[in-house]
Motif scaffolding. Structure first.
Motif, PDB file in Angstrom:
ATOM      1  N   GLU A 166       0.835  -1.205   0.000  1.00 14.38           N
ATOM      2  CA  GLU A 166       0.000   0.000   0.000  1.00 14.38           C
ATOM      3  C   GLU A 166       0.863   1.246   0.000  1.00 14.38           C
ATOM      4  O   GLU A 166       1.788   1.383   0.809  1.00 14.38           O
ATOM      5  CB  GLU A 166      -0.913   0.009   1.224  1.00 14.38           C
ATOM      6  CG  GLU A 166      -1.771   1.265   1.341  1.00 14.38           C
ATOM      7  CD  GLU A 166      -2.616   1.280   2.604  1.00 14.38           C
ATOM      8  OE1 GLU A 166      -3.601   0.520   2.652  1.00 14.38           O
ATOM      9  OE2 GLU A 166      -2.270   2.045   3.527  1.00 14.38           O
ATOM     10  N   MET A 167       0.566   2.149  -0.931  1.00 13.05           N
ATOM     11  CA  MET A 167       1.175   3.468  -0.957  1.00 13.05           C
ATOM     12  C   MET A 167       0.116   4.481  -0.528  1.00 13.05           C
ATOM     13  O   MET A 167      -0.939   4.583  -1.163  1.00 13.05           O
ATOM     14  CB  MET A 167       1.682   3.793  -2.363  1.00 13.05           C
ATOM     15  CG  MET A 167       2.733   2.826  -2.878  1.00 13.05           C
ATOM     16  SD  MET A 167       3.131   3.101  -4.639  1.00 13.05           S
ATOM     17  CE  MET A 167       3.887   4.736  -4.547  1.00 13.05           C
ATOM     18  N   LYS A 168       0.394   5.231   0.530  1.00 14.88           N
ATOM     19  CA  LYS A 168      -0.541   6.246   1.026  1.00 14.88           C
ATOM     20  C   LYS A 168       0.095   7.616   0.858  1.00 14.88           C
ATOM     21  O   LYS A 168       1.187   7.879   1.371  1.00 14.88           O
ATOM     22  CB  LYS A 168      -0.885   5.998   2.493  1.00 14.88           C
ATOM     23  CG  LYS A 168      -1.894   6.984   3.062  1.00 14.88           C
ATOM     24  CD  LYS A 168      -2.199   6.674   4.520  1.00 14.88           C
ATOM     25  CE  LYS A 168      -3.169   7.686   5.113  1.00 14.88           C
ATOM     26  NZ  LYS A 168      -3.444   7.412   6.554  1.00 14.88           N
ATOM     27  N   PHE A 169      -0.592   8.504   0.130  1.00 11.50           N
ATOM     28  CA  PHE A 169      -0.068   9.815  -0.218  1.00 11.50           C
ATOM     29  C   PHE A 169      -0.701  10.893   0.660  1.00 11.50           C
ATOM     30  O   PHE A 169      -1.914  10.911   0.857  1.00 11.50           O
ATOM     31  CB  PHE A 169      -0.364  10.140  -1.683  1.00 11.50           C
ATOM     32  CG  PHE A 169       0.217   9.153  -2.659  1.00 11.50           C
ATOM     33  CD1 PHE A 169       1.429   9.389  -3.282  1.00 11.50           C
ATOM     34  CD2 PHE A 169      -0.459   7.977  -2.970  1.00 11.50           C
ATOM     35  CE1 PHE A 169       1.966   8.483  -4.185  1.00 11.50           C
ATOM     36  CE2 PHE A 169       0.063   7.062  -3.876  1.00 11.50           C
ATOM     37  CZ  PHE A 169       1.280   7.314  -4.486  1.00 11.50           C
ATOM     38  N   THR A 170       0.149  11.811   1.148  1.00 15.54           N
ATOM     39  CA  THR A 170      -0.340  12.988   1.862  1.00 15.54           C
ATOM     40  C   THR A 170       0.037  14.227   1.064  1.00 15.54           C
ATOM     41  O   THR A 170       1.210  14.425   0.733  1.00 15.54           O
ATOM     42  CB  THR A 170       0.270  13.080   3.274  1.00 15.54           C
ATOM     43  OG1 THR A 170      -0.068  11.895   4.006  1.00 15.54           O
ATOM     44  CG2 THR A 170      -0.272  14.298   4.013  1.00 15.54           C
ATOM     45  N   THR A 182       3.693   0.620   2.784  1.00 13.69           N
ATOM     46  CA  THR A 182       3.547  -0.497   3.708  1.00 13.69           C
ATOM     47  C   THR A 182       3.441  -1.804   2.949  1.00 13.69           C
ATOM     48  O   THR A 182       2.675  -1.903   1.978  1.00 13.69           O
ATOM     49  CB  THR A 182       2.307  -0.315   4.600  1.00 13.69           C
ATOM     50  OG1 THR A 182       2.423   0.907   5.330  1.00 13.69           O
ATOM     51  CG2 THR A 182       2.161  -1.470   5.579  1.00 13.69           C
ATOM     52  N   ARG A 183       4.205  -2.785   3.392  1.00 10.21           N
ATOM     53  CA  ARG A 183       4.199  -4.118   2.790  1.00 10.21           C
ATOM     54  C   ARG A 183       3.857  -5.145   3.859  1.00 10.21           C
ATOM     55  O   ARG A 183       4.305  -5.035   5.006  1.00 10.21           O
ATOM     56  CB  ARG A 183       5.554  -4.444   2.169  1.00 10.21           C
ATOM     57  CG  ARG A 183       6.082  -3.394   1.211  1.00 10.21           C
ATOM     58  CD  ARG A 183       7.437  -3.779   0.650  1.00 10.21           C
ATOM     59  NE  ARG A 183       7.318  -4.955  -0.221  1.00 10.21           N
ATOM     60  CZ  ARG A 183       8.364  -5.555  -0.796  1.00 10.21           C
ATOM     61  NH1 ARG A 183       9.594  -5.123  -0.566  1.00 10.21           N
ATOM     62  NH2 ARG A 183       8.179  -6.595  -1.575  1.00 10.21           N
ATOM     63  N   SER A 194       0.618  -8.433  11.426  1.00  9.17           N
ATOM     64  CA  SER A 194       1.821  -8.735  12.191  1.00  9.17           C
ATOM     65  C   SER A 194       3.067  -8.796  11.317  1.00  9.17           C
ATOM     66  O   SER A 194       4.195  -8.751  11.830  1.00  9.17           O
ATOM     67  CB  SER A 194       1.655 -10.062  12.942  1.00  9.17           C
ATOM     68  OG  SER A 194       1.460 -11.137  12.026  1.00  9.17           O
ATOM     69  N   THR A 195       2.892  -8.883  10.005  1.00  6.62           N
ATOM     70  CA  THR A 195       4.032  -8.949   9.086  1.00  6.62           C
ATOM     71  C   THR A 195       4.323  -7.597   8.431  1.00  6.62           C
ATOM     72  O   THR A 195       5.186  -7.505   7.564  1.00  6.62           O
ATOM     73  CB  THR A 195       3.783  -9.991   7.986  1.00  6.62           C
ATOM     74  OG1 THR A 195       2.677  -9.569   7.154  1.00  6.62           O
ATOM     75  CG2 THR A 195       3.463 -11.358   8.577  1.00  6.62           C
ATOM     76  N   ALA A 196       3.594  -6.557   8.844  1.00  5.69           N
ATOM     77  CA  ALA A 196       3.678  -5.255   8.170  1.00  5.69           C
ATOM     78  C   ALA A 196       5.017  -4.579   8.408  1.00  5.69           C
ATOM     79  O   ALA A 196       5.603  -4.648   9.494  1.00  5.69           O
ATOM     80  CB  ALA A 196       2.554  -4.344   8.639  1.00  5.69           C
ATOM     81  N   SER A 197       5.498  -3.910   7.366  1.00 10.17           N
ATOM     82  CA  SER A 197       6.723  -3.116   7.418  1.00 10.17           C
ATOM     83  C   SER A 197       6.501  -1.857   6.597  1.00 10.17           C
ATOM     84  O   SER A 197       6.037  -1.935   5.455  1.00 10.17           O
ATOM     85  CB  SER A 197       7.899  -3.922   6.860  1.00 10.17           C
ATOM     86  OG  SER A 197       9.077  -3.146   6.798  1.00 10.17           O
ATOM     87  N   THR A 198       6.807  -0.680   7.160  1.00  9.13           N
ATOM     88  CA  THR A 198       6.511   0.592   6.494  1.00  9.13           C
ATOM     89  C   THR A 198       7.769   1.424   6.314  1.00  9.13           C
ATOM     90  O   THR A 198       8.532   1.634   7.259  1.00  9.13           O
ATOM     91  CB  THR A 198       5.473   1.411   7.291  1.00  9.13           C
ATOM     92  OG1 THR A 198       4.265   0.664   7.416  1.00  9.13           O
ATOM     93  CG2 THR A 198       5.173   2.739   6.601  1.00  9.13           C
ATOM     94  N   THR A 199       7.972   1.894   5.083  1.00  5.12           N
ATOM     95  CA  THR A 199       8.994   2.885   4.771  1.00  5.12           C
ATOM     96  C   THR A 199       8.297   4.209   4.504  1.00  5.12           C
ATOM     97  O   THR A 199       7.303   4.242   3.771  1.00  5.12           O
ATOM     98  CB  THR A 199       9.824   2.471   3.545  1.00  5.12           C
ATOM     99  OG1 THR A 199      10.467   1.216   3.809  1.00  5.12           O
ATOM    100  CG2 THR A 199      10.878   3.518   3.214  1.00  5.12           C
TER     101      THR A 199
END
Length: 282
Positions: A166-170, A182-183, A194-199
């Motif tokens: 998921e790409m979330k734009f502000t 987020t992947r 529980s497997t989420a990782s966000t850059t």
């Protein structure tokens, strides 16, 4: 692996990591690089982005319609070619393929529109003989600005989704100021939190000048941004002055950017004249 060539080609440009050795000004601002050495004073379209003597980005257009994009690595022979196909005046298909053997990037995208706006697209991908498929959904906020791009991916010919991205734009004042990428894994068709990782990518210090990428179809960059998230700023109205990357682990990394402009408020180079922007008249 699938991101290697696009990312390596664009990272130096996006982050301003290349140190300039050329402080000359021999290239006239807004020169029509196709022919006549005349300065463009009216509408234009981005044609090339060069680094030193190499065209690291090249946008082939006819009558303002984008047909092919070449992205080349500044320090190697790695490159990708994107072929753009239209249905009427809308982009309906994009084929992105690198020049490696075997391919690390070999993606075919099919785009769908709702009320004239890109609403979804699919990707069929072949890597090392494995067939993968992704379904992307595009979301907009109440004001019509791009809000999210969600990818659900099937791998190895499976009928079930295995990955959720998921790409979330502000946005602020027409510019993307933050992008959360987020992947996570999927199980039974449901993302596994529980497997989420966000850059997180922060885009700051925008100028009030014209972003040259806005002269090209935004749908192309919406699709391409799913491969190189750091370049999300290409969808902004103005030019970013600093990019900060916060990875899931490790310290933030910040990269300043600056520009030289022409009298029409278009960038013609970075401040060190390492990166140069060349346009075609419309």
């Amino acid at each position: 692996m699938t991101k290697k060539y696009l990312l390596s080609s664009l990272a130096a440009l996006a982050l301003g990591l290349v140190i300039s050795c050329d402080n000359t000004t021999e290239d006239p601002p807004n020169q029509n690089n196709n022919s006549s050495n005349t300065t463009i004073t009216g509408p234009r379209i981005l044609s090339k982005v060069s680094s030193g003597t190499k065209d690291v980005e090249e946008y082939i257009t006819t009558g303002g319609a984008l047909s092919t994009v070449y992205v080349r690595d500044a320090g190697s022979t790695n490159a990708t070619a994107s072929t753009v196909t239209y249905t009427g005046s809308s982009i309906s298909q994009i084929k992105i393929q690198d020049n490696a053997n075997p391919h690390a990037t070999d993606n075919l995208y099919a785009l769908t529109y709702t009320s004239g706006k890109l609403s979804s697209f699919t990707m069929d991908q072949t890597i090392m003989g494995s067939a993968n498929h992704s379904d992307f959904t595009v979301y907009y906020d109440a004001g019509g600005s791009l809000y999210r791009i969600v990818e659900k991916k099937k791998v190895g010919g499976s009928a079930s989704y295995s990955f959720y991205n998921e790409m979330k734009f502000t946005y602020s004042a027409g510019n993307i100021v933050k992008l959360d990428y987020t992947r996570m894994m999927m199980s039974g068709g449901t993302p596994t939190a529980s497997t989420a990782s966000t850059t997180v990518y922060y885009y700051e210090n925008y100028d009030a000048k014209v972003n040259p990428y806005t002269t090209l179809p935004k749908e192309y960059f919406m699709v391409a941004s799913t491969l190189t998230q750091i370049n999300g700023y290409m969808l902004s109205a103005n030019n970013v002055g600093k990019i900060t990357v916060q990875s899931p682990s490790g310290p933030q990394m910040s990269y300043p950017k600056g520009y030289v402009y022409d009298s029409q408020n278009y960038p013609v180079s970075d401040v060190n004249q390492t990166i140069k922007y060349l346009y075609k008249p419309l």
